[in-house]
Design a protein around this motif. Structure first.
Motif, PDB file in Angstrom:
ATOM      1  N   THR A  90      62.746  29.995  14.654  1.00 21.08           N
ATOM      2  CA  THR A  90      62.699  31.266  14.459  1.00 21.08           C
ATOM      3  C   THR A  90      61.424  32.132  15.197  1.00 21.08           C
ATOM      4  O   THR A  90      61.627  33.042  15.667  1.00 21.08           O
ATOM      5  CB  THR A  90      62.575  31.614  13.175  1.00 21.08           C
ATOM      6  OG1 THR A  90      63.355  30.721  12.478  1.00 21.08           O
ATOM      7  CG2 THR A  90      62.789  32.887  12.819  1.00 21.08           C
ATOM      8  N   VAL A  91      60.239  31.292  15.141  1.00 25.32           N
ATOM      9  CA  VAL A  91      59.200  31.759  15.916  1.00 25.32           C
ATOM     10  C   VAL A  91      59.478  31.867  17.341  1.00 25.32           C
ATOM     11  O   VAL A  91      59.134  32.919  17.820  1.00 25.32           O
ATOM     12  CB  VAL A  91      57.840  30.891  15.510  1.00 25.32           C
ATOM     13  CG1 VAL A  91      56.722  31.472  16.048  1.00 25.32           C
ATOM     14  CG2 VAL A  91      57.574  30.732  14.008  1.00 25.32           C
ATOM     15  N   PHE A  92      60.253  30.974  17.840  1.00 22.92           N
ATOM     16  CA  PHE A  92      60.479  31.063  19.137  1.00 22.92           C
ATOM     17  C   PHE A  92      61.170  32.373  19.382  1.00 22.92           C
ATOM     18  O   PHE A  92      61.045  33.195  20.601  1.00 22.92           O
ATOM     19  CB  PHE A  92      61.127  29.905  19.858  1.00 22.92           C
ATOM     20  CG  PHE A  92      60.137  28.833  20.142  1.00 22.92           C
ATOM     21  CD1 PHE A  92      58.769  28.994  20.952  1.00 22.92           C
ATOM     22  CD2 PHE A  92      60.021  27.469  19.987  1.00 22.92           C
ATOM     23  CE1 PHE A  92      58.010  28.166  21.299  1.00 22.92           C
ATOM     24  CE2 PHE A  92      59.337  26.467  20.149  1.00 22.92           C
ATOM     25  CZ  PHE A  92      58.340  26.768  20.738  1.00 22.92           C
ATOM     26  N   VAL A 130      49.004  22.989  25.847  1.00 25.05           N
ATOM     27  CA  VAL A 130      48.388  24.297  25.552  1.00 25.05           C
ATOM     28  C   VAL A 130      48.317  24.383  23.954  1.00 25.05           C
ATOM     29  O   VAL A 130      47.180  24.890  23.433  1.00 25.05           O
ATOM     30  CB  VAL A 130      49.202  25.265  26.294  1.00 25.05           C
ATOM     31  CG1 VAL A 130      48.785  26.716  25.700  1.00 25.05           C
ATOM     32  CG2 VAL A 130      48.745  25.215  27.992  1.00 25.05           C
ATOM     33  N   GLY A 131      49.670  24.133  23.706  1.00 24.23           N
ATOM     34  CA  GLY A 131      49.677  24.323  22.083  1.00 24.23           C
ATOM     35  C   GLY A 131      48.809  23.635  21.175  1.00 24.23           C
ATOM     36  O   GLY A 131      48.210  23.972  20.378  1.00 24.23           O
ATOM     37  N   LEU A 156      50.229  29.596  17.904  1.00 25.01           N
ATOM     38  CA  LEU A 156      50.261  30.259  16.795  1.00 25.01           C
ATOM     39  C   LEU A 156      50.783  29.478  15.459  1.00 25.01           C
ATOM     40  O   LEU A 156      50.228  29.307  14.418  1.00 25.01           O
ATOM     41  CB  LEU A 156      50.587  31.576  16.646  1.00 25.01           C
ATOM     42  CG  LEU A 156      49.781  32.404  17.555  1.00 25.01           C
ATOM     43  CD1 LEU A 156      50.427  33.945  17.601  1.00 25.01           C
ATOM     44  CD2 LEU A 156      48.336  32.460  17.408  1.00 25.01           C
ATOM     45  N   PHE A 157      51.926  28.878  15.827  1.00 28.47           N
ATOM     46  CA  PHE A 157      52.739  28.067  15.021  1.00 28.47           C
ATOM     47  C   PHE A 157      52.029  26.878  14.429  1.00 28.47           C
ATOM     48  O   PHE A 157      51.624  26.569  13.245  1.00 28.47           O
ATOM     49  CB  PHE A 157      54.077  27.775  15.359  1.00 28.47           C
ATOM     50  CG  PHE A 157      55.007  26.996  14.582  1.00 28.47           C
ATOM     51  CD1 PHE A 157      55.755  27.526  13.386  1.00 28.47           C
ATOM     52  CD2 PHE A 157      55.174  25.470  14.694  1.00 28.47           C
ATOM     53  CE1 PHE A 157      56.589  26.949  12.782  1.00 28.47           C
ATOM     54  CE2 PHE A 157      55.872  24.874  13.787  1.00 28.47           C
ATOM     55  CZ  PHE A 157      56.717  25.361  12.732  1.00 28.47           C
ATOM     56  N   ASN A 158      51.523  25.973  15.634  1.00 30.26           N
ATOM     57  CA  ASN A 158      50.622  24.756  15.144  1.00 30.26           C
ATOM     58  C   ASN A 158      49.550  25.126  14.549  1.00 30.26           C
ATOM     59  O   ASN A 158      49.194  24.090  13.936  1.00 30.26           O
ATOM     60  CB  ASN A 158      50.454  24.211  16.653  1.00 30.26           C
ATOM     61  CG  ASN A 158      51.761  23.198  17.217  1.00 30.26           C
ATOM     62  OD1 ASN A 158      52.430  22.709  16.307  1.00 30.26           O
ATOM     63  ND2 ASN A 158      51.711  23.225  18.599  1.00 30.26           N
ATOM     64  N   ALA A 159      49.095  26.351  14.757  1.00 23.57           N
ATOM     65  CA  ALA A 159      47.404  26.363  14.418  1.00 23.57           C
ATOM     66  C   ALA A 159      47.685  26.414  12.707  1.00 23.57           C
ATOM     67  O   ALA A 159      46.745  26.006  12.086  1.00 23.57           O
ATOM     68  CB  ALA A 159      47.020  27.997  14.721  1.00 23.57           C
ATOM     69  N   ALA A 160      48.633  27.152  12.213  1.00 20.08           N
ATOM     70  CA  ALA A 160      48.944  27.067  10.652  1.00 20.08           C
ATOM     71  C   ALA A 160      48.803  25.781   9.987  1.00 20.08           C
ATOM     72  O   ALA A 160      48.189  25.468   9.315  1.00 20.08           O
ATOM     73  CB  ALA A 160      50.191  27.717  10.363  1.00 20.08           C
ATOM     74  N   MET A 211      54.445  29.844  24.864  1.00 20.72           N
ATOM     75  CA  MET A 211      53.135  29.004  24.470  1.00 20.72           C
ATOM     76  C   MET A 211      52.423  29.744  23.469  1.00 20.72           C
ATOM     77  O   MET A 211      51.910  29.144  22.474  1.00 20.72           O
ATOM     78  CB  MET A 211      52.302  29.030  25.642  1.00 20.72           C
ATOM     79  CG  MET A 211      52.720  28.057  26.780  1.00 20.72           C
ATOM     80  SD  MET A 211      51.605  28.249  28.149  1.00 20.72           S
ATOM     81  CE  MET A 211      52.131  26.686  29.089  1.00 20.72           C
ATOM     82  N   THR A 212      52.121  31.248  23.477  1.00 14.05           N
ATOM     83  CA  THR A 212      51.550  31.859  22.488  1.00 14.05           C
ATOM     84  C   THR A 212      52.338  31.449  20.962  1.00 14.05           C
ATOM     85  O   THR A 212      51.442  31.000  20.081  1.00 14.05           O
ATOM     86  CB  THR A 212      51.556  33.251  22.753  1.00 14.05           C
ATOM     87  OG1 THR A 212      51.549  33.698  23.822  1.00 14.05           O
ATOM     88  CG2 THR A 212      50.825  33.921  21.654  1.00 14.05           C
ATOM     89  N   ALA A 213      53.450  31.586  21.077  1.00 14.07           N
ATOM     90  CA  ALA A 213      54.318  31.233  19.755  1.00 14.07           C
ATOM     91  C   ALA A 213      54.002  29.710  19.321  1.00 14.07           C
ATOM     92  O   ALA A 213      53.792  29.683  18.033  1.00 14.07           O
ATOM     93  CB  ALA A 213      55.586  31.583  19.889  1.00 14.07           C
TER      94      ALA A 213
END
Lengths: 260, 400
Positions: free
Chosen positions: B242-244, B201-202, B273-277, B268-270
């Motif tokens: 930290t994002v988690f 998903v990520g 969004l982290f990977n997207a950066a 999964m959302t976190a």
């Protein structure tokens, strides 16, 4: 203003109006004044050769005609459309104007045939079959139908430039712009590209060619413009320019490039 | 005609093992010494692990807990749903292999034989038979792809696109307790399956978001580019862990009260969004490597800037960054192990549960070697597939 009263295009040209008209065109790069008041009118079917030393603004000028460079003062009309910030007008002018670059700029991830059919399909709305037939016709015209399924990286420079010409022609443009089309080529490949261009000129295409190939100019140019320091220094038929140049600058430049 | 202007075939070299050894390992006395020293180093460093693995290790802990490690506490009577997902996956892999990568004989044999190899593991007969079934489905996919390549190409691409949503729905279920496909709460999902789902998903969702951010960052409109820059730089300045944590504690503050999303969704959302950066910066690197002439050629043909981006610029940019993409997919997969920190029982998390079982106290070396091996195996497969895609579509494929 002109763009408030659009003229019916084809009728206007039948009456002998220029297909390109530039009036007092200026362009700056930062502080550098690259084009300093260019005036030029081109009739349908004319072949124009533009030459001059590097940095004289000849490439910049030809690139303002399809707005790859923006002019900051003056007026440019192409095929009855004034070039302004209006994006739709710019796209319209670009679909009517083919351009061939010094460095070919083929799309390396697409095969030769896909390079040629891309714009007719995406912009003109042709279906794949029609576009493919058109592309094969054009490849035959530039003499390399057998390369259709190769990638640009597998072709020689001369072949790539001929594909680039076919790609531009596939949009069935009214005007073809050539920005130093043979400057990046080996001597023995220059001829194969020039032959294609001469054939195109004789077929009645309106062409503006930035080049130092004086043989080409002599063979097909109707008029020649000598650029220096952002201005048109001299203009005339090839006969006038080669045999009776008026300005000392033109004489000097011609003597240098003809010596070689 | 003299011999010098004849067209000659290239010189042939007799290729024997002895020749190869001499040329590559024992060319002169220096290379011979290097070869011998390296052989000794390899022998000494591997001997310990190999001897321990084969003689001392007590692998009962893995065998007894294999199901737990793979799917966590997913209810036994519902595991058929996961098998269906695995079966479809096998079919898709078989089909894709047949359509696009069939030339590599050795790799093809391993791919098609993989499920049968898994059937050799010390598991119960039902599981073995299921693996054999998956093997046949994979082989059938491969065969079908060879017979109807034209017809299947588009279907397989679409199937890959819908595969993940379908699997998520199937694993979660949608009917009541006594219905045919009862809902299984995400709180009892676990094991390798959970790691795989989070990673998939990520990675898949972060891709379009990252591409959009990269394009936005280069936009002419200052507000769009500012937003993208701030987002990318902010996220990249924060550790994933930290994002988690923030996703578990802070995300609920942004949502209306009473609106609750479960911890797995938050993670999964976190993760996305982290990977997207990071993906955005990868894509931006690819975009910037495209010469200006490509933009100009596209524009000169009358393509709009969106058409130019979609048809000319992005395909080349993505092709150029394929090696980086493969690396970041592998990195993201390994990063999923951090969700253990927020209480999810992923592959690593479930291993801690296994180690807490009284009969397997002190078996952590076995468990962690097994974990490392599985992570390595999956990463290697991803890397290999990346190389295959590169060979098919990469820069070299168009420059022969």
């Amino acid at each position: 203003m002109e763009n408030q009263t659009p003229q019916p295009k084809s009728e206007a040209f039948a009456a002998g109006q220029p297909i390109i008209s530039c009036h007092d065109v200026h362009k700056w790069y930062g502080q550098f004044h690259a084009l300093r008041g260019i005036n030029m009118e081109v009739q349908k079917g004319e072949v124009i050769v533009i030459f001059g030393p590097s940095g004289s603004g000849k490439s910049t000028f030809i690139r303002t005609l399809n707005r790859l460079e923006e002019h900051q003062r003056g007026q440019i009309m192409v095929d009855g459309i004034e070039l302004t910030h209006n994006l739709r007008n710019i796209e319209k002018v670009r679909t009517e104007t083919g351009m061939v670059f010094q460095s070919f700029n083929l799309f390396p991830h697409l095969t030769v045939i896909d390079n040629i059919t891309l714009a007719p399909i995406q912009v003109r709305g042709l279906n794949k079959k029609q576009a493919g037939e058109l592309a094969m016709q054009l490849l035959k015209r530039v003499g390399i139908p057998e390369q259709a399924d190769k990638f640009p990286g597998q072709l020689s420079g001369g072949q790539q430039q001929r594909v680039a010409i076919a790609r531009a022609l596939a949009m069935q443009p009214k005007i073809m712009l050539f920005d130093e089309p043979t400057s990046a080529l080996d001597p023995e490949m220059i001829k194969e590209v020039l032959d294609v261009m001469i054939e195109l000129a004789r077929s009645g295409m309106t062409m503006l060619v930035v080049t130092h190939e004086m043989g080409f100019a002599r063979a097909v140019a109707k008029r020649m413009f000598f650029f220096d320091q952002g201005q048109i220094v001299e203009e005339g038929s090839p006969d006038q320019i080669f045999n009776n140049p008026q300005s000392d600058r033109t004489k000097l430049f011609l003597s240098q490039i003809l010596e070689k | 005609m003299t011999a010098s202007n004849q067209i000659l075939p290239p010189p042939t070299e007799r290729y024997t093992i002895l020749n190869w050894l001499r040329k590559n390992l024992f060319q002169n006395w220096l290379s011979s010494i290097v070869t011998l020293v390296m052989l000794y180093v390899i022998f000494v460093s591997l001997r310990g692990i190999l001897v321990w693995t084969l003689t001392e290790g007590q692998w009962q802990v893995i065998i007894a807990n294999l199901r737990l490690l793979m799917v966590g506490q997913y209810p036994l009577q519902q595991i058929w749903r996961i098998w269906i997902a695995v079966g479809i996956f096998g079919a898709l892999i078989g089909l894709s292999w047949g359509l696009w990568i069939r030339q590599k004989l050795a790799a093809t044999l391993i791919t098609l034989g993989g499920p049968f190899l898994l059937a050799l593991l010390p598991v119960d007969t039902a599981t073995r038979l299921t693996w054999v079934g998956v093997g046949f489905i994979t082989a059938a996919g491969f065969g079908l792809a060879r017979v109807f390549p034209r017809f299947l190409r588009r279907i397989v691409l679409v199937a890959w696109l819908v595969y993940l949503p379908v699997v998520l729905l199937l694993v979660r279920g949608w009917t009541a307790e006594n219905g045919p496909i009862p809902t299984v709460g995400t709180n009892i999902w676990g094991g390798l399956m959970l790691s795989g789902l989070i990673a998939a998903v990520g990675i898949i969702l972060s891709f379009p978001i990252g591409a959009a951010l990269a394009i936005g960052r280069m936009s002419r409109y200052p507000l769009i580019s500012a937003f993208c820059v701030v987002y990318i730089e902010l996220i990249r300045a924060v550790p994933l862990i930290t994002v988690f944590f923030m996703s578990q504690t802070m995300l609920p503050l942004f949502l209306p009260s009473g609106f609750n999303i479960d911890p797995l969704m938050r993670a999964m959302t976190a993760f996305t969004l982290f990977n997207a950066a990071y993906m955005a910066e990868n894509v931006r690197g690819g975009l910037q490597a495209i010469p200006k002439g490509q933009h100009e050629a596209a524009a000169a043909l009358g393509l709009s800037s969106f058409q130019s981006l979609r048809l000319i610029i992005l395909p080349q940019a993505l092709r150029n960054i394929l090696p980086i993409l493969t690396a970041s997919v592998i990195g993201s997969f390994r990063d999923t192990s951090l969700v253990m920190i927020v209480g999810l029982l992923d592959f690593l998390g479930i291993a801690r549960v296994v180690l807490a079982q009284p009969q397997f106290l002190g078996r952590h070396i076995e468990v962690y070697i097994f974990l490392a091996f599985v992570y390595w195996l999956i990463s290697y497969i991803v890397s290999y597939i990346g190389q295959m895609i590169e060979a098919r579509t990469g820069v070299d494929a168009t420059r022969r």
